[in-house]
Design a protein around this motif. Structure first.
Motif, mmCIF file in Angstrom:
data_model
loop_
_atom_site.group_PDB
_atom_site.id
_atom_site.type_symbol
_atom_site.label_atom_id
_atom_site.label_comp_id
_atom_site.label_asym_id
_atom_site.label_seq_id
_atom_site.Cartn_x
_atom_site.Cartn_y
_atom_site.Cartn_z
ATOM 1 N N CYS A 87 0.854 -1.198 0.000
ATOM 2 C CA CYS A 87 0.000 0.000 0.000
ATOM 3 C C CYS A 87 0.891 1.250 0.000
ATOM 4 N N LEU A 88 0.561 2.209 -0.895
ATOM 5 C CA LEU A 88 1.442 3.376 -1.067
ATOM 6 C C LEU A 88 0.940 4.627 -0.352
ATOM 7 N N VAL A 89 -0.381 4.749 -0.208
ATOM 8 C CA VAL A 89 -0.952 5.979 0.363
ATOM 9 C C VAL A 89 -2.065 5.603 1.346
ATOM 10 N N PHE A 90 -2.106 6.326 2.461
ATOM 11 C CA PHE A 90 -3.150 6.111 3.464
ATOM 12 C C PHE A 90 -4.065 7.344 3.495
ATOM 13 N N ILE A 91 -5.359 7.113 3.369
ATOM 14 C CA ILE A 91 -6.361 8.177 3.510
ATOM 15 C C ILE A 91 -7.102 7.910 4.819
ATOM 16 N N CYS A 92 -7.156 8.920 5.683
ATOM 17 C CA CYS A 92 -7.789 8.730 6.995
ATOM 18 C C CYS A 92 -8.819 9.816 7.239
ATOM 19 N N ILE A 152 -0.246 10.942 -6.481
ATOM 20 C CA ILE A 152 0.992 10.442 -5.851
ATOM 21 C C ILE A 152 1.393 9.120 -6.500
ATOM 22 N N ILE A 153 0.433 8.233 -6.670
ATOM 23 C CA ILE A 153 0.733 6.920 -7.260
ATOM 24 C C ILE A 153 1.139 7.063 -8.730
ATOM 25 N N ALA A 154 0.538 8.052 -9.407
ATOM 26 C CA ALA A 154 0.821 8.254 -10.836
ATOM 27 C C ALA A 154 2.267 8.685 -11.087
ATOM 28 N N LEU A 155 2.967 9.157 -10.065
ATOM 29 C CA LEU A 155 4.381 9.529 -10.234
ATOM 30 C C LEU A 155 5.193 8.349 -10.769
ATOM 31 N N GLY A 156 4.782 7.141 -10.385
ATOM 32 C CA GLY A 156 5.510 5.959 -10.842
ATOM 33 C C GLY A 156 4.627 5.012 -11.627
ATOM 34 N N ASN A 157 3.595 5.548 -12.255
ATOM 35 C CA ASN A 157 2.628 4.672 -12.933
ATOM 36 C C ASN A 157 2.056 5.430 -14.134
ATOM 37 N N GLU A 158 2.715 5.259 -15.291
ATOM 38 C CA GLU A 158 2.354 6.055 -16.472
ATOM 39 C C GLU A 158 0.913 5.801 -16.947
ATOM 40 N N PRO A 159 0.426 4.546 -16.969
ATOM 41 C CA PRO A 159 -0.969 4.349 -17.394
ATOM 42 C C PRO A 159 -1.952 5.129 -16.505
ATOM 43 N N LEU A 160 -1.686 5.167 -15.204
ATOM 44 C CA LEU A 160 -2.557 5.945 -14.312
ATOM 45 C C LEU A 160 -2.426 7.442 -14.606
#
Ligand code: RP5
Length: 167
Positions: free
Chosen positions: A59-64, A132-140
């Motif tokens: 898991c890369l990001v936590f939303i609380c 944030i996740i898209a920084l390392g995920n080109e399709p996203l």
């Protein structure tokens, strides 16, 4: 089922309605997530265990999201160095100012990226997690750009309709 890239925690089941838009957006963006109830105060050990397990699963990001003395995002930020996004909720007689200040005023070194209150915040929490996740995920990244183009087209269309109405 794919391992979650995002965790969505809420302090109480009573928070579900305000937080649900975050889950909807992550689903639309095809980002695997886990959503659950866990409390900074009422289930301390469960919260810590969840963070540790989710980290191990990638898991890369936590939303609380939490209302009142909203310490959930801060407690998670104390446990992980992965990005934590906090959604303050208007769950008390203080109209959310209590949750906003509890979420945003973190000590140096333990940041919580605090978004707006309630549903608007839930939506942006999901978009921020996706960015944030898209920084390392080109399709996203491509999907996010496509979503922005769609938003721009909708605004332009609304503008043209309004101009015609008052012409
Ligand atoms: C917070 O207290 C929760 O996040 C919720 O917003 C608020 C009220 O919780 P309940 O009394 O409805 O469980 O911890």
């Amino acid at each position: 089922m794919e391992n979650p890239l995002v965790a969505i925690f809420m302090g109480s089941a009573s928070d579900e309605e305000a937080v649900a838009p975050a889950a909807q957006i992550l689903r639309e963006l095809d980002i695997p997530f886990k959503i659950t109830v866990t409390s900074a105060h009422r289930t301390v050990a469960r919260t810590e265990k969840l963070v540790d397990e989710l980290e191990r699963q990638g898991c890369l990001v936590f939303i609380c999201a939490a209302g009142m003395a909203a310490h959930l995002a801060g407690a998670v930020a104390a446990r992980t160095i992965r990005p934590v996004i906090g959604i303050p909720l208007t769950a008390s007689a203080l109209g959310g100012m209590d949750a906003l200040l509890s979420t945003v005023q973190m000590p140096p070194g333990y940041p919580v990226a605090t978004v707006a209150l309630d549903k608007a915040g839930a939506r942006n929490a999901a978009w921020l997690a996706a960015q944030i996740i898209a920084l390392g995920n080109e399709p996203l990244a491509q999907r996010l750009q496509a979503a922005r183009r769609k938003n721009a087209a909708a605004v332009e269309k609304a503008g043209q309709e309004l101009e015609r109405k008052f012409a």
